[in-house]
Design a protein around this motif. Structure first.
Motif, short mmCIF file in Angstrom:
data_model
loop_
_atom_site.label_atom_id
_atom_site.label_comp_id
_atom_site.label_asym_id
_atom_site.label_seq_id
_atom_site.Cartn_x
_atom_site.Cartn_y
_atom_site.Cartn_z
N ARG A 96 0.98 -0.79 0.39
CA ARG A 96 0.17 -0.08 -0.39
C ARG A 96 1.12 1.01 -0.31
O ARG A 96 0.77 2.40 -0.83
CB ARG A 96 -0.46 0.21 1.23
CG ARG A 96 -1.81 1.15 1.08
CD ARG A 96 -2.81 0.68 2.59
NE ARG A 96 -2.33 0.94 3.63
CZ ARG A 96 -2.88 0.93 4.88
NH1 ARG A 96 -4.52 1.30 5.14
NH2 ARG A 96 -2.40 1.04 6.10
N ARG A 97 1.80 1.52 0.73
CA ARG A 97 3.37 1.78 1.12
C ARG A 97 3.15 2.81 -0.89
O ARG A 97 3.74 3.40 -0.92
CB ARG A 97 4.69 2.13 1.07
CG ARG A 97 4.06 1.78 2.91
CD ARG A 97 5.25 1.75 3.06
NE ARG A 97 6.09 0.13 3.05
CZ ARG A 97 7.06 -0.30 3.36
NH1 ARG A 97 7.89 0.41 3.99
NH2 ARG A 97 7.97 -1.11 2.91
N ALA A 98 3.12 1.73 -1.76
CA ALA A 98 4.13 1.94 -2.85
C ALA A 98 3.01 2.88 -3.68
O ALA A 98 3.75 3.52 -4.49
CB ALA A 98 4.75 0.99 -3.63
N ARG A 99 1.27 2.09 -3.69
CA ARG A 99 0.16 2.58 -4.48
C ARG A 99 0.41 3.74 -4.32
O ARG A 99 -0.26 5.40 -5.10
CB ARG A 99 -0.90 1.36 -4.46
CG ARG A 99 -0.46 0.39 -4.74
CD ARG A 99 -2.04 -0.08 -5.04
NE ARG A 99 -2.38 -0.25 -3.65
CZ ARG A 99 -2.02 -1.41 -2.86
NH1 ARG A 99 -1.48 -2.34 -3.06
NH2 ARG A 99 -2.90 -1.73 -1.56
N GLN A 100 -0.15 4.36 -2.66
CA GLN A 100 -0.17 6.16 -1.92
C GLN A 100 0.74 6.60 -2.12
O GLN A 100 0.47 8.06 -2.45
CB GLN A 100 -0.50 5.26 -0.61
CG GLN A 100 -1.25 4.66 0.07
CD GLN A 100 -1.38 5.37 1.82
OE1 GLN A 100 -0.74 4.65 1.81
NE2 GLN A 100 -2.80 4.90 1.84
N LEU A 101 2.38 6.14 -2.74
CA LEU A 101 3.71 6.96 -2.71
C LEU A 101 3.13 7.25 -4.42
O LEU A 101 3.04 8.73 -4.84
CB LEU A 101 4.65 5.85 -3.23
CG LEU A 101 6.26 6.93 -2.68
CD1 LEU A 101 6.60 7.87 -1.69
CD2 LEU A 101 7.18 5.97 -3.18
N HIS A 102 2.69 6.72 -4.85
CA HIS A 102 2.27 7.29 -6.59
C HIS A 102 1.04 7.77 -6.98
O HIS A 102 1.29 8.78 -7.59
CB HIS A 102 1.49 5.42 -7.43
CG HIS A 102 2.05 6.13 -8.44
ND1 HIS A 102 1.16 5.11 -9.20
CD2 HIS A 102 2.54 6.25 -9.81
CE1 HIS A 102 1.31 5.54 -10.35
NE2 HIS A 102 1.87 6.53 -11.12
N THR A 103 0.01 7.98 -5.89
CA THR A 103 -0.98 8.31 -6.00
C THR A 103 -0.57 10.05 -5.39
O THR A 103 -1.07 11.21 -6.13
CB THR A 103 -2.09 8.00 -4.62
OG1 THR A 103 -2.44 6.82 -5.49
CG2 THR A 103 -2.71 9.23 -4.78
N ALA A 104 0.70 10.25 -4.20
CA ALA A 104 0.97 11.56 -3.53
C ALA A 104 1.85 12.20 -4.54
O ALA A 104 1.95 13.26 -4.87
CB ALA A 104 1.77 11.01 -2.35
N ALA A 105 2.03 11.30 -5.47
CA ALA A 105 3.58 11.85 -6.38
C ALA A 105 2.38 12.69 -7.46
O ALA A 105 2.27 13.63 -8.28
CB ALA A 105 4.33 11.00 -7.68
N LYS A 106 1.31 11.90 -8.05
CA LYS A 106 0.36 12.40 -9.38
C LYS A 106 -0.65 13.53 -8.84
O LYS A 106 -0.35 14.72 -9.63
CB LYS A 106 -0.51 11.18 -9.59
CG LYS A 106 0.31 10.28 -10.69
CD LYS A 106 -0.75 9.19 -11.50
CE LYS A 106 -1.75 8.16 -10.01
NZ LYS A 106 -2.50 7.56 -10.70
N GLN A 107 -0.60 13.57 -7.59
CA GLN A 107 -1.04 14.95 -6.53
C GLN A 107 -0.27 16.29 -6.69
O GLN A 107 -0.78 17.18 -6.79
CB GLN A 107 -0.92 14.77 -5.40
CG GLN A 107 -2.87 13.96 -5.15
CD GLN A 107 -3.93 13.78 -3.49
OE1 GLN A 107 -2.95 14.16 -2.85
NE2 GLN A 107 -4.59 12.70 -3.69
N LEU A 108 0.61 15.75 -6.13
CA LEU A 108 1.80 17.22 -5.86
C LEU A 108 2.27 18.29 -7.43
O LEU A 108 2.01 19.46 -7.73
CB LEU A 108 3.82 16.02 -5.94
CG LEU A 108 3.47 16.12 -3.78
CD1 LEU A 108 4.45 15.47 -3.56
CD2 LEU A 108 3.37 17.42 -2.89
N VAL A 109 2.18 16.44 -8.20
CA VAL A 109 2.20 17.49 -9.74
C VAL A 109 1.62 18.20 -10.59
O VAL A 109 1.08 19.41 -10.93
CB VAL A 109 2.38 16.24 -11.01
CG1 VAL A 109 3.04 16.81 -12.30
CG2 VAL A 109 4.19 15.67 -10.63
N ALA A 110 0.20 17.40 -10.02
CA ALA A 110 -1.06 17.87 -10.69
C ALA A 110 -1.79 19.18 -9.68
O ALA A 110 -1.78 20.53 -9.93
CB ALA A 110 -2.30 17.86 -9.81
N GLN A 111 -0.91 20.13 -8.73
CA GLN A 111 -1.40 21.16 -7.28
C GLN A 111 -0.17 21.47 -7.30
O GLN A 111 -0.94 22.44 -7.22
CB GLN A 111 -1.66 20.44 -6.66
CG GLN A 111 -2.99 19.62 -6.00
CD GLN A 111 -3.54 18.52 -4.96
OE1 GLN A 111 -2.42 19.05 -3.39
NE2 GLN A 111 -4.06 17.68 -4.85
#
Length: 386
Positions: A96-111
């Motif tokens: 789950r850590r890896a999936r959340q890391l990926h989600t967070a990276a996409k959020q950071l780039v978008a925001q």
DNA sequence: AAATCGGGGAT
DNA sequence: ATCCCAGATTT
């Protein structure tokens, strides 16, 4: 905050300053040369902190190096597929850590075009970042004076304060978080160095079973040490009993490929690929292995009744038609409080159509694992199928 | 507050 | 064998 404030008696500003001074001095001489300490890149620090959650430094180092080489910045990570991320993460656990890391990276780039927030409360909004990780990133990357509490510092603080009982329990946690903040309240900067020094002390000196108090730079400020037995403090109460499970992995070949499936969201190892597994009832587990003790490289035929039962279970679990016939190996591994005894069983597939099976299935060449394999799938391909 | 989620290092 | 690890999230 509704918590009552604790005054920590002897921990006056003067006392805290002296503690910090000596700890920072010790840390400057003993800090390990870890790959995420090369600079203060918040991306690298973030990756390291997520990997280090419940995972030892020695285990993380090679994964960290590979991850940074593959995804050098937050943009590269955001552009990757989840399967790419899991493939680099495979073997590290807690996926789950890896999936959340990926989600967070996409959020950071978008925001924010990939820029990291500097405040603890902002960092804590990101998936996978809780209070500890937010404070660790903010302090190490931006010198925000935020206290930390994790495995090392739970033990260190509990001993400094001679706090009785399990430091993870509710009341103790509140006290220790307040103490963590107290250490940053004197306003002298160097928040990142202080936090890393605290963890380094817990790791190198203030160890769980045999703390090296004679080498501790702050021993004379430690209540537990003054009480004569530092090891009596900061220890955990017993963990829940280990439950043993029995699984069978069905190894089904077609040419030089083997049938594998991807675990879905309500299973262990979500998103990772493994051989189809069956949970065995206890009586069948002993029956399957009754023919003889495991002999390496030797294939043992299955008793007919066992083979028939496995065939039923394979169909019930996956609508998979096959004829199990040989036990080719056993592995043991663990998932949190479970210990799994895994029997590896070769089966003959019968008119298998991937599209008719539930979930994601593939015929996979074991040597070319571009897919994220579970650790046991990797062990099976390396030790049993070769 | 308790349960969930891996795998391996250290002792 | 057992304990433990730079925890977060859900129930």
């Amino acid at each position: 905050m509704a918590d009552t404030t604790i005054d920590f008696q002897e921990w006056t500003s003067h006392h805290v300053r002296r503690f910090r001074r000596r700890l920072l001095h010790w840390f400057s001489a003993h800090r390990r040369d870890l790959p995420w300490r090369k600079d203060r890149n918040p991306y690298a620090i973030w990756i390291s902190e997520i990997m280090l959650q419940q995972t030892q430094v020695a285990t993380v180092i090679p994964y960290f190096e590979r991850f940074l080489a593959r995804f050098p910045d937050v943009h590269a990570l955001a552009q990757a597929t989840e399967e790419d991320v899991l493939q680099v993460w495979a073997g590290l656990g807690y996926y789950r850590r890896a999936r959340q890391l990926h989600t967070a990276a996409k959020q950071l780039v978008a925001q924010t075009n990939g820029r990291f927030p500097q405040r603890v409360d902002q960092l804590q909004q990101l998936p996978g970042i809780g209070r500890y990780t937010a404070a660790a990133i903010a302090s190490q990357a931006f010198d925000v004076p935020a206290g930390i509490l994790e495995a090392n510092t739970q033990r260190v603080y509990a001993r400094l304060l001679a706090l009785e009982g399990d430091p993870r329990r509710g009341l103790a946690q509140r006290i220790l978080w307040q103490f963590a903040e107290r250490l940053h309240a004197v306003g002298e900067g160097k928040a990142g160095e202080l936090n890393q020094g605290l963890m380094e002390l817990g790791s190198l000196i203030c160890s769980p079973t045999s703390p090296a108090c004679t080498r501790c730079p702050v021993a004379d400020q430690c209540s537990a040490q003054r009480n004569g037995d530092a090891a009596a403090y900061g220890t955990f109460s017993r963990r829940p009993r280990v439950t043993e499970l029995h699984h069978a992995a069905l190894l089904i070949r077609r040419g030089n490929r083997w049938l594998m499936r991807q675990n879905d969201a309500h299973q262990w190892w979500t998103g990772l690929w493994d051989f189809p597994r069956i949970e065995l009832p206890a009586e069948l587990a002993t029956a399957a292995g009754r023919s003889s003790p495991s002999v390496k490289g030797r294939h043992q035929p299955l008793p007919a009744d066992v083979a028939a039962k496995l065939q039923e279970l394979a169909h019930a679990s996956y609508t998979l038609s096959c004829r199990p016939h040989h036990l080719v190996g056993r592995l043991t591994h663990s998932v949190t409080r479970f210990r799994i005894r895994l029997q590896c069983i070769v089966a003959e597939g019968h008119r298998i159509r991937l599209a008719h099976l539930p979930g994601q299935w593939k015929w996979v060449e074991p040597s070319a694992h571009s897919l994220p394999f579970t650790s046991t799938a990797r062990r099976i391909t390396q030790q049993i199928l070769t």
